[in-house]
Design a protein around this motif. Structure first.
Motif, PDB file in Angstrom:
ATOM      1  N   ALA A 193      40.804  -4.688 -82.327  1.00 17.99           N
ATOM      2  CA  ALA A 193      40.980  -4.723 -81.646  1.00 17.99           C
ATOM      3  C   ALA A 193      39.732  -4.054 -80.332  1.00 17.99           C
ATOM      4  O   ALA A 193      39.654  -3.894 -79.300  1.00 17.99           O
ATOM      5  N   ASP A 200      42.997  -3.517 -88.090  1.00 19.10           N
ATOM      6  CA  ASP A 200      43.301  -3.807 -86.711  1.00 19.10           C
ATOM      7  C   ASP A 200      42.658  -3.436 -85.434  1.00 19.10           C
ATOM      8  O   ASP A 200      42.691  -4.029 -84.303  1.00 19.10           O
ATOM      9  N   GLN A 201      43.795  -2.038 -85.557  1.00 19.85           N
ATOM     10  CA  GLN A 201      42.467  -0.929 -84.016  1.00 19.85           C
ATOM     11  C   GLN A 201      41.424  -1.010 -84.224  1.00 19.85           C
ATOM     12  O   GLN A 201      40.586  -1.151 -83.089  1.00 19.85           O
TER      13      GLN A 201
END
Length: 356
Positions: A321, A317-318
């Motif tokens: 992002a 997810d990071q």
């Protein structure tokens, strides 16, 4: 994390004292809750590091998917962590492997295993927890050897990344099915044999072996194994003289000199192989240090233990992002501007248009 194990080393025959190896300066505590079954399999590890509130996502990058990492103020397990391990780790992973209605969980005497809530959860899940003293000597020995290898490469500090590199390797080496079977058999548990324990209670005193005495006899220089290039050259000179002055009485001395020269060559080749191995290990360790510096430094707030699978989701997810491209709205197009056209004037006499 930085504790070496007792190990056997190769040293010179002329040494009469015990060689010493410094322990790493880092003595930070880490807890690994481990469980094995008498049929020969082991549960995934449950690691507890010393930290206040946050865990680094980089800890999970090279771990097996079903391992769990948690944190505590001192790196020890707590009553809360013990319950979490029982409810969210042990019970879900052992229910499908149970034979019969009940399970027997053999524990050590840590206080987190002695709470009323822990006992209540065991009762509800048909787990009988008789307390016993267990130890994982093989696992500790292999881990200590890996720490020792790192010390010999010149690294005098063991951090959490180093632990998470060495501990899975030690676990793989120690947790063979045969080792697990032997551990249960040695303690008389499976198969049940109390005599295995009673026999260990018999204490036999042993008389220590005195150290070897130093010999005062000295060999001629030509019969000693050369230790460096200069001694080897002197040895070859001596052999050359023995050849030129060869007599029947010098045959034995000549043979011994050749034997010592051969030993010197063998020693040199062994030293070369050891140096090559050390160079290879240093290069490998250096490459691992580079990879360690590239691990994620992102932190996640801790509420309970996090498995590697959950950490990988957070890492992904990071990454997504950070790679997301923000679109900027396009400015409205301005109307196309044409060059100005000058006015046309009509001649007052002939009436013909002309540009002014």
């Amino acid at each position: 994390m930085g504790l070496c194990a007792t190990a056997k080393v190769i040293t010179g025959s002329d040494r009469y004292t015990w060689p010493k190896l410094l322990q790493p300066g880092d003595r930070e505590w880490v807890t690994a809750i481990e469980a094995v079954n008498s049929t020969g399999w082991a549960l995934p590890s449950y690691i507890i590091f010393k930290a206040k509130k946050y865990m680094w996502l980089g800890w999970f990058e090279d771990l097996p998917a079903n391992w769990i990492i948690n944190i505590s103020d001192n790196g020890w397990t707590t009553d809360k962590i013990g319950l979490e391990w029982l409810k969210l780790h042990f019970i879900p992973l052992t229910n499908d492997r149970s034979i019969g209605k009940y399970q027997m969980l053999i524990l050590d005497g840590h206080r987190s295993h002695l709470t009323a809530e822990f006992d209540c959860i065991c009762t509800k899940n048909n787990i009988s927890p008789p307390l016993d003293v267990g130890y994982f000597a093989i696992l500790k020995r292999y881990y200590g050897q890996l720490v020792e290898q790192r010390m010999r490469l010149g690294f005098n500090h063991i951090d959490k990344f180093d632990f998470l590199t060495a501990f899975p390797k030690a676990r793989t080496m120690a947790y063979k099915a045969q080792n697990i079977w032997n551990s249960f058999a040695a303690t008389g548990l499976v198969p049940f044999n109390p005599d295995r324990v009673y026999q260990q209670l018999t204490v036999q005193l042993k008389t220590p072996t005195p150290p070897p005495s130093r010999s005062s006899d000295t060999q001629p220089s030509c019969l000693q194994t050369p230790q460096n290039a200069r001694q080897f050259k002197r040895q070859m000179t001596t052999i050359g003289k023995q050849i030129s002055q060869h007599t029947e009485n010098s045959s034995e001395v000549f043979y011994k000199a050749i034997t010592q020269a051969s030993k010197a060559y063998e020693t040199t080749m062994n030293d070369l192989l050891l140096s090559r191995k050390e160079n290879h290990d240093l290069r490998t360790a250096h490459e691992k240090e580079k990879q360690k510096r590239q691990k994620s430094k992102k932190q996640v707030s801790n509420e309970q233990g996090i498995s590697t699978e959950e950490a990988q989701v957070l890492i992904q997810d990071q990454i997504e992002a950070s790679q997301a491209v923000t679109t900027v709205p396009a400015e409205p197009e301005l109307p196309v501007s044409h060059p100005p056209v000058r006015c046309q004037f009509r001649c007052s006499g002939c009436g013909i248009k002309e540009r002014g």
